[in-house]
Design a protein around this motif. Structure first.
Motif, short mmCIF file in Angstrom:
data_model
loop_
_atom_site.label_atom_id
_atom_site.label_comp_id
_atom_site.label_asym_id
_atom_site.label_seq_id
_atom_site.Cartn_x
_atom_site.Cartn_y
_atom_site.Cartn_z
N MET A 103 1.31 -1.13 -0.07
CA MET A 103 -0.32 0.27 0.27
C MET A 103 0.99 1.40 0.17
SD MET A 103 -3.18 -1.09 -0.43
CE MET A 103 -2.48 -3.18 -1.02
N LEU A 104 1.87 1.05 0.55
CA LEU A 104 2.77 1.92 0.83
C LEU A 104 3.37 2.39 -0.35
CD1 LEU A 104 4.86 1.98 4.38
CD2 LEU A 104 3.73 3.48 3.87
N ALA A 105 4.14 1.17 -1.41
CA ALA A 105 3.80 1.76 -3.40
C ALA A 105 3.40 2.14 -3.44
CB ALA A 105 4.94 0.05 -3.12
N ARG A 106 1.93 2.11 -3.26
CA ARG A 106 0.90 2.66 -4.12
C ARG A 106 0.79 3.65 -3.73
NH1 ARG A 106 -2.80 -0.85 -5.67
NH2 ARG A 106 -2.64 -2.78 -4.34
N TYR A 107 0.97 4.29 -3.05
CA TYR A 107 0.54 5.51 -2.37
C TYR A 107 1.94 6.60 -3.35
CZ TYR A 107 -4.03 4.99 -0.24
OH TYR A 107 -4.53 4.69 0.65
N GLU A 108 2.49 6.07 -2.69
CA GLU A 108 4.32 6.25 -4.14
C GLU A 108 3.97 6.70 -5.41
OE1 GLU A 108 7.20 7.35 -2.97
OE2 GLU A 108 6.32 7.23 -0.52
N LEU A 109 3.05 5.83 -6.15
CA LEU A 109 3.12 5.81 -7.69
C LEU A 109 2.01 6.64 -7.71
CD1 LEU A 109 3.19 1.67 -7.85
CD2 LEU A 109 5.14 3.86 -8.73
N ALA A 110 1.04 6.67 -7.32
CA ALA A 110 -0.27 7.66 -7.17
C ALA A 110 0.39 8.63 -7.40
CB ALA A 110 -1.41 7.58 -5.99
N LEU A 111 1.00 9.10 -6.33
CA LEU A 111 1.78 10.45 -6.18
C LEU A 111 2.25 11.27 -7.58
CD1 LEU A 111 2.15 10.84 -2.64
CD2 LEU A 111 0.62 11.99 -3.14
N GLU A 112 3.06 10.05 -7.69
CA GLU A 112 3.94 9.87 -8.34
C GLU A 112 3.02 10.48 -10.18
OE1 GLU A 112 8.00 11.44 -10.62
OE2 GLU A 112 7.01 11.25 -9.15
N ALA A 113 1.94 9.61 -10.28
CA ALA A 113 1.53 9.58 -11.53
C ALA A 113 1.35 10.88 -12.22
CB ALA A 113 0.23 8.07 -11.75
N PRO A 114 0.58 12.32 -10.98
CA PRO A 114 0.22 13.34 -12.22
C PRO A 114 0.96 14.40 -13.00
CG PRO A 114 -0.55 13.32 -9.58
CD PRO A 114 0.35 12.02 -10.09
N ARG A 115 2.16 13.45 -13.00
CA ARG A 115 3.65 14.04 -13.36
C ARG A 115 3.79 12.93 -14.51
NH1 ARG A 115 4.74 15.53 -7.78
NH2 ARG A 115 5.11 13.77 -7.87
N ARG A 116 3.34 12.17 -14.10
CA ARG A 116 4.10 10.86 -15.52
C ARG A 116 3.16 10.20 -16.45
NH1 ARG A 116 8.86 7.84 -15.39
NH2 ARG A 116 10.41 9.00 -13.63
N PRO A 117 3.02 10.90 -17.59
CA PRO A 117 0.98 10.48 -17.99
C PRO A 117 1.09 8.90 -18.25
CG PRO A 117 1.91 12.37 -18.87
CD PRO A 117 2.46 12.09 -18.19
N GLU A 118 1.94 8.67 -18.39
CA GLU A 118 2.54 7.39 -19.07
C GLU A 118 2.23 6.85 -17.26
OE1 GLU A 118 6.48 8.88 -17.61
OE2 GLU A 118 4.97 8.44 -19.03
N LEU A 119 2.20 6.53 -16.07
CA LEU A 119 2.01 5.91 -15.34
C LEU A 119 0.61 6.00 -14.71
CD1 LEU A 119 3.49 4.12 -12.53
CD2 LEU A 119 4.08 7.01 -11.56
N ARG A 120 0.58 7.11 -14.67
CA ARG A 120 -1.18 7.26 -14.68
C ARG A 120 -1.95 6.29 -15.50
NH1 ARG A 120 -1.46 12.68 -15.33
NH2 ARG A 120 -1.50 12.52 -17.53
N ALA A 121 -1.32 6.24 -16.97
CA ALA A 121 -2.59 5.60 -17.81
C ALA A 121 -2.17 4.05 -17.12
CB ALA A 121 -1.36 5.48 -19.14
N ALA A 122 -1.05 3.55 -17.00
CA ALA A 122 -0.93 1.99 -16.10
C ALA A 122 -1.92 2.20 -14.94
CB ALA A 122 0.31 1.68 -15.77
N LEU A 123 -2.06 3.11 -14.27
CA LEU A 123 -3.00 3.16 -12.45
C LEU A 123 -4.30 2.81 -13.39
CD1 LEU A 123 -0.13 5.90 -10.46
CD2 LEU A 123 -1.23 3.21 -9.95
#
Length: 195
Positions: A103-123
């Motif tokens: 869950m900690l890793a998930r929130y790290e990824l979620a917080l990064e997603a607004p700066r990375r469109p490709e990560l946002r798409a994966a999430l």
């Protein structure tokens, strides 16, 4: 082929652990190699770019979540509102104790997603599976229009999960309080309990 799949899975798990421990800034191919206890260069061999590594972590998180959801029949099949609330409470309790690292890793990824469109798409793709499960839960609970309320329901669940993950006693809900809260939440979408 099986060895490659297992090694990729091992490295994705190590990426999740690294994210939970060190955050996005600490996620490097070298750090993942060290966490996985594999030879230097292994991570960059299987995941050439940071984006590929992040994608693998997101996909692995989703895979593990769906497996754990599927292990709770009340979340995927016919069940009463009480059974659904208890199953969600058990899942949140598990994800904030034994599954805390993920869950900690998930929130790290979620917080990064607004700066990375490709990560946002994966999430978004991974989250679509969670939303489908949530919509089915609302339908099973008798909600008149589950599709219309799924996003709000998931947001409430995510808020409860985040609270349980980050709060300490006395603000962290006990399992009983969590169960009652979830029961009340489900009733807001499914309607009041029938006499």
């Amino acid at each position: 082929m099986a060895h490659t799949t297992l090694r990729r899975q091992q490295l994705a798990d190590a990426a999740i652990s690294t994210l939970a421990r060190s955050g996005m800034r600490g996620l490097t191919h070298r750090a993942v190699d060290q966490t996985a206890e594999v030879p230097a260069g292994s991570c960059s061999y299987y995941f050439r770019t940071r984006q590929e590594l992040l994608q693998a972590a997101v996909e692995r998180l989703a895979e593990l979540d769906i497996t754990e959801i599927d292990e709770r029949p009340a979340l995927t099949g016919p069940a009463s509102i009480t059974q659904i609330a208890e199953a969600i409470a058990g899942l949140i309790e598990h994800w904030t104790t034994a599954g805390r690292e993920r869950m900690l890793a998930r929130y790290e990824l979620a917080l990064e997603a607004p700066r990375r469109p490709e990560l946002r798409a994966a999430l978004h793709t991974a989250g679509s599976r969670h939303r489908a499960v949530a919509e089915n839960m609302l339908a099973a609970a008798g909600a008149p229009d589950p599709a219309a309320h799924t996003n709000a329901f998931v947001a409430c669940l995510d808020g409860l999960l985040f609270n349980q993950l980050t709060e300490t006693a006395p603000h962290r809900l006990t399992p009983e309080q969590l169960g009652r809260t979830l029961l009340a939440l489900i009733h807001t979408y499914a309607g009041p309990p029938q006499p």
